[in-house]
Design an enzyme around this catalytic site. Structure first.
Site, PDB file in Angstrom:
ATOM      1  CB  THR A 141      -8.578 -28.179   0.198  1.00 36.96           C
ATOM      2  OG1 THR A 141      -9.368 -28.120  -0.982  1.00 36.96           O
ATOM      3  CG2 THR A 141      -8.185 -26.794   0.609  1.00 36.96           C
ATOM      4  NE  ARG A 187     -10.725 -20.344  -6.224  1.00 35.87           N
ATOM      5  CZ  ARG A 187     -10.934 -21.650  -6.259  1.00 35.87           C
ATOM      6  NH1 ARG A 187      -9.978 -22.484  -5.896  1.00 35.87           N
ATOM      7  NH2 ARG A 187     -12.104 -22.144  -6.624  1.00 35.87           N
ATOM      8  CG  ASN A 198     -10.130 -28.639  -7.761  1.00 32.22           C
ATOM      9  OD1 ASN A 198     -10.881 -28.711  -6.787  1.00 32.22           O
ATOM     10  ND2 ASN A 198     -10.600 -28.571  -8.983  1.00 32.22           N
ATOM     11  N   GLY A 213     -12.244 -30.082   1.938  1.00 34.11           N
ATOM     12  CA  GLY A 213     -13.476 -30.831   1.758  1.00 34.11           C
ATOM     13  C   GLY A 213     -14.438 -30.255   0.740  1.00 34.11           C
ATOM     14  N   GLY A 214     -13.999 -29.286  -0.089  1.00 34.47           N
ATOM     15  CA  GLY A 214     -14.887 -28.760  -1.123  1.00 34.47           C
ATOM     16  C   GLY A 214     -16.174 -28.210  -0.534  1.00 34.47           C
ATOM     17  CG  ASP A 234     -13.040 -25.315  -7.846  1.00 37.30           C
ATOM     18  OD1 ASP A 234     -13.407 -26.493  -7.957  1.00 37.30           O
ATOM     19  OD2 ASP A 234     -12.256 -24.928  -6.959  1.00 37.30           O
ATOM     20  CB  SER A 274     -13.201 -21.269  -3.306  1.00 38.45           C
ATOM     21  OG  SER A 274     -12.679 -22.159  -2.342  1.00 38.45           O
ATOM     22  CB  SER A 275     -16.609 -24.369  -0.302  1.00 41.74           C
ATOM     23  OG  SER A 275     -17.704 -24.442  -1.182  1.00 41.74           O
TER      24      SER A 275
END
Length: 564
Positions: A383, A110, A403, A465-466, A425, A444-445
């Protein structure tokens, strides 16, 4: 509308179903379209968001590389042919489960906030936080993808950087054809692309978006990849490429320094683990909340007889939506960078905790007042996903990102590297666990996920897809385990998502179901039939009984699964 209590069997008891609800069966027929079947192979498979990237990974497998080699090659190739979503200017997370090892691992690559990214610069500025981090220099985090891919290859691969970079170099030199979906993404991000001359030169044609059938090449990125192939990842963080990035930061009012790049490192971590109906779930560890809250969501839903409720019925979607609300409330309160906070992963993934919060779900009406306990404490939409399985049973899943579409919009001149805007984010408010601080990673997801069945590799799955990632993955896993769908059907089935008090549904959800959801209080927003709002999943399933590897790729993107 009559009470729904009669439709809910809360616990999975053996025994005969009392009745079949004919209307629900009709809903099921209409809600699952007949789409291309699973791709089937015997020896290995790659599923990614672009056919050329999948082809690159498959060639590595055929040349004798293992799943990690193919994963890294595919990731580099995606940076060329799906540059709107990923590349070495971004970051992400990956999962690796080697057949010879009992445990899987997470590699966290990350992005981090630069050392100069002090809160006052972002929260006490005349420009609102969201505007500062939408695009441009102040939106850019220290990139981690190069470090993550190099670490995976060094520790778990069998090939050299030069070998796995070769397909991506060829694509960057010769170019690739623009699809309709990619052209639409350029149009969506037109203003961001236009604002940077180096980016415009690659992705626009005389100042206008490239249309379907056009060709994009990136010779500067090919040259960058060649340098990395010859000199190693250090040239990105300590050599000539690092110097170019720092020079671009000065020109773009960015904050990344040479020291930020030199001190960056990817991290190997223990994954988040759980079970769902006897299957073992292995997913990414914080600072992504994706793995933790995917396990939490599955734990909550495990107490419901989802098969009895019927796929995408009013009752099923209602339970799913309410469980999502609980999970997202927990994520907002209890997820942060574990280098800065103690993150209560064990508590959130505990089945006793799931049983406790499940009691908050009202089976007969929508609720918008879920509140989460604050369990953590301080200790000191674009993503892409890919999955790879090889003939030895090594299992990998990688989700990488820059992003938003085309990230910050900033391409480092002379390198072809498009940089992320992942500082967006962080929380837009100061004083929260996810507020920006120097050297901190934003929540993050992302949730690249591996599933084992009876201890054997069963599934590699993930999606962009966030905030939609957690719910999308849960629905795909449930489609496979509860509803006996093949991997491709499970990915293609219509999805739902919840944001605050809005229930988002794809257009293929039956209108009678939508009416039923509205009747019990849901505020429904209907999306197009195959909307990339809901992600673009790629997955591979291993059928040990038949000795087959089955792949599925999402038609919401340009995904392709190929094997041999």
């Amino acid at each position: 509308m009559k009470s729904h209590n009669s439709y809910f069997k809360l616990f999975n008891k053996s025994g005969r179903k009392y009745s079949l609800i004919i209307l629900s069966a009709i809903f099921l027929l209409f809600s699952i379209d007949t789409l291309p079947q699973d791709v089937i192979s015997k020896n290995g498979m790659v599923a990614s968001a672009h056919p050329l990237a999948s082809k690159a990974g498959l060639q590595i497998l055929k040349d004798g590389g293992n799943a990690v080699d193919a994963m890294v090659a595919t990731a580099f190739a995606l940076g060329v042919v799906e540059p709107n979503a990923s590349g070495i200017g971004g970051g992400g997370f990956m999962m690796i489960k080697l057949a010879a090892e009992n445990k899987g691992i997470t590699i966290d690559f990350r992005e981090t906030a630069p050392d100069k990214a002090v809160p006052g610069m972002y929260y006490e500025n005349d420009v609102p936080y969201k505007d500062l981090v939408h695009a441009g220099g102040m939106s850019i985090g220290v990139p981690g993808t190069m470090a993550g891919l190099a670490l995976a290859l060094e520790k778990y691969g069998t090939m050299s950087l030069s070998e796995v970079l070769n397909p991506a170099i060829k694509y960057a030199e010769s170019g690739f054809e623009v699809s309709e979906k990619f052209s639409n993404m350029i149009v969506e991000a037109y203003d961001v692309i236009l604002a940077n001359e180096a980016t415009s030169q690659i992705y626009l044609d005389e100042g206008l978006p490239l249309m379907e059938g056009g060709v994009i090449s990136n010779p500067n990125l090919a040259n960058t990849y060649l340098k990395i192939a010859e000199r190693g990842a250090d040239t990105f963080y300590k050599g000539e490429i690092a110097e170019a990035i720092v020079s671009e930061m000065k020109e773009q009012n960015g904050l990344i320094t040479r020291e930020d790049l030199e001190t960056y490192s990817a991290e190997i971590k223990n994954p988040v683990t759980g079970t769902y109906r006897g299957y073992q779930i292995i997913s990414a560890a914080p600072p992504t909340g994706g793995g933790t809250h995917l396990v939490e969501l599955l734990n909550i839903l495990e107490s419901f007889n989802l098969k009895y409720l019927q796929h995408n019925s009013v009752e099923y979607i209602h339970v799913l939506a309410e469980a999502m609300k609980i999970v997202y409330a927990d994520k907002s309160k209890n997820m942060a960078d574990p280098a800065f906070y103690f993150v209560p992963v064990d508590s959130l993934t505990n089945k006793i905790y799931a049983h406790k919060v499940r009691k908050n779900i009202d089976l007969n009406k929508c609720r918008d007042d879920y509140r989460s306990s604050e369990l953590l404490y301080r200790e000191s939409n674009s993503t892409t996903h890919l999955s790879v399985v090889d003939k030895e049973g090594n299992l990998t899943a990688l989700t990488q990102s820059i992003n938003h579409w085309f990230g910050s919009g900033v391409t480092v001149k002379g390198t072809g590297i498009l940089l992320n805007n992942h500082l967006g984010d962080f929380s837009s408010k100061p004083g929260t666990p996810n507020s920006i601080e120097p050297n901190k990673k934003p929540v993050s997801s992302i949730a690249p996920t591996l599933v084992l069945k009876a201890g054997k590799p069963f599934l590699s799955i993930g999606t962009p897809g966030g905030s939609r990632i957690i719910g999308a993955l849960a629905q795909i896993i449930i489609n496979i385990i509860d509803f006996d769908m093949g991997i491709d059907d499970a990915i293609e089935a219509p999805r739902v998502h919840v944001t605050k008090n809005v229930l988002h549904v794809e257009g293929r959800i039956d209108s009678v179901v939508v009416s039923g959801l509205i009747e019990i209080g849901h505020k429904v927003k209907i999306h197009p039939d195959y909307d990339n709002y809901f992600g673009g999943a790629q997955g591979i399933l291993i059928d040990h009984k038949l000795g087959e590897i089955r792949g599925g790729a999402d038609s919401r993107r340009d995904g392709v699964a190929i094997g041999y």
